[in-house]
Scaffold this active site. Structure first.
Site, PDB file in Angstrom:
ATOM      1  N   TYR A   1       0.830  -1.203   0.000  1.00  0.00           N
ATOM      2  CA  TYR A   1       0.000   0.000   0.000  1.00  0.00           C
ATOM      3  C   TYR A   1       0.872   1.262   0.000  1.00  0.00           C
ATOM      4  O   TYR A   1       0.614   2.213  -0.751  1.00  0.00           O
ATOM      5  CB  TYR A   1      -0.908  -0.042   1.222  1.00  0.00           C
ATOM      6  CG  TYR A   1      -1.803   1.158   1.396  1.00  0.00           C
ATOM      7  CD1 TYR A   1      -2.922   1.344   0.594  1.00  0.00           C
ATOM      8  CD2 TYR A   1      -1.548   2.083   2.411  1.00  0.00           C
ATOM      9  CE1 TYR A   1      -3.758   2.438   0.779  1.00  0.00           C
ATOM     10  CE2 TYR A   1      -2.376   3.174   2.606  1.00  0.00           C
ATOM     11  CZ  TYR A   1      -3.476   3.345   1.787  1.00  0.00           C
ATOM     12  OH  TYR A   1      -4.305   4.436   1.968  1.00  0.00           O
TER      13      TYR A   1
ATOM     14  N   LYS B   1       0.974   4.059  -2.961  1.00  0.00           N
ATOM     15  CA  LYS B   1       0.607   5.440  -2.678  1.00  0.00           C
ATOM     16  C   LYS B   1       1.764   6.400  -2.935  1.00  0.00           C
ATOM     17  O   LYS B   1       1.547   7.551  -3.343  1.00  0.00           O
ATOM     18  CB  LYS B   1       0.120   5.559  -1.231  1.00  0.00           C
ATOM     19  CG  LYS B   1      -1.241   4.922  -0.987  1.00  0.00           C
ATOM     20  CD  LYS B   1      -2.320   5.528  -1.875  1.00  0.00           C
ATOM     21  CE  LYS B   1      -3.710   5.102  -1.479  1.00  0.00           C
ATOM     22  NZ  LYS B   1      -4.751   5.663  -2.373  1.00  0.00           N
TER      23      LYS B   1
END
Length: 301
Positions: free
Chosen positions: A171, A175
């Site tokens: 993640y 991002k």
């Protein structure tokens, strides 16, 4: 519903709940007509359902706004292309793209499976690529035809992508990629009237209920700083015509606090005018590190 987005058309991905739903409602409240995109997947990306997107559309209609549901998978470029076309066919154009869709599969890196890595990176990073690719294609064609639109893209990065987050390697990597993608796209798309910015929100959603439950808890009374709706006014303004001079920025929003992130910047440097020798590197590099600003701690460290 009238406001700073009167007459503008928006696509909001992941708008079946949480931040995406809050954004869609806020855009509609200010006059935008909204394509509510969501495949209704679980927190971990399993399954699909038309229910969440339909619920958001119903909320917008109940408040007097205009919206339609869209079930395209943002990781499927062909489906995304149809979503962009549907926005144009349904509402006569497209002005705003808000990228919010995503899910998490939290795992320490040493335990992360390849399928888990691919799933998380694909939905976040490829999902942003696909929507930006085909929205910008439409806006470029409009610009070349002499109909340049005040186009706006608002992406979603995260504190995990800016500072890192233990147990969220995939993640965080995705991002971080979105933050850089935002900067590059802003530089490339400006000639077509498109601004590209990203928000790094902190709010109570399915993604934060687990790892940050204590921090995200709603207060018994007073200002609910973690309500997802606190983030959406910034998104609405970035989507407006008025925000045409703001592009290539990453903006963190938490409760009533807005922070403009400064990202990677060149720091202390030393040019020897020749090739460095390994034996001398330690002392010289440590000297530069001593002059540099210390990095912010990784979340969870």
């Amino acid at each position: 519903m009238t406001g700073i987005l009167d007459g503008r058309v928006a696509v909001v991905t992941g708008a079946g709940g949480g931040l995406g739903r809050a954004h869609a409602l806020e855009l509609a409240r200010h006059g935008a007509r909204v394509v509510v995109n969501d495949i209704g997947t679980s927190l971990g990306g399993e399954g699909t359902s038309a229910g969440p997107a339909a619920e958001t559309v119903e909320l917008i209609h109940a408040a007097g706004g205009e919206a339609v549901a869209d079930g395209a998978d943002v990781t499927d470029p062909a489906a995304v292309r149809r979503t962009i076309a549907a926005a144009v066919d349904t509402f006569g154009g497209l002005d705003i793209l808000v990228n919010n869709a995503g899910f998490v599969r939290d795992r320490m890196l040493v335990n992360t499976g390849e399928d888990e890595w691919d799933a998380v990176v694909t939905v976040h990073l490829k999902g942003h690529y696909a929507t930006m690719r085909y929205a910008s294609e439409y806006w470029r064609a409009e610009s070349k035809a002499g109909r340049q639109r005040a186009a706006r893209i608002v992406n979603t990065t995260s504190g995990a992508g800016l500072q890192g987050s233990i147990g969220q390697a995939a993640y965080s990597a995705a991002k971080a990629g979105i933050a850089t993608l935002t900067v590059v796209a802003a530089a490339e798309f400006g000639r077509y009237g498109i601004t590209v910015n990203a928000i790094a929100p902190a709010a109570r959603t399915r993604m934060t209920e687990g790892p940050f439950a204590a921090r995200m808890a709603a207060p018994a009374d007073g200002f609910d700083a973690m309500h997802p709706g606190n983030v959406s006014p910034v998104v609405a303004w970035l989507a407006s015509v008025d925000a045409g001079d703001v592009t290539g920025r990453v903006i963190e929003v938490e409760g009533g606090c807005v922070c403009v992130e400064e990202g990677w910047r060149h720091g202390p440097r030393l040019d020897l005018g020749r090739r460095w020798h390994a034996a001398e590197t330690g002392a010289k590099l440590r000297g530069l590190l001593a002059q540099a600003v210390a990095p912010e701690p990784v979340y969870g460290a």
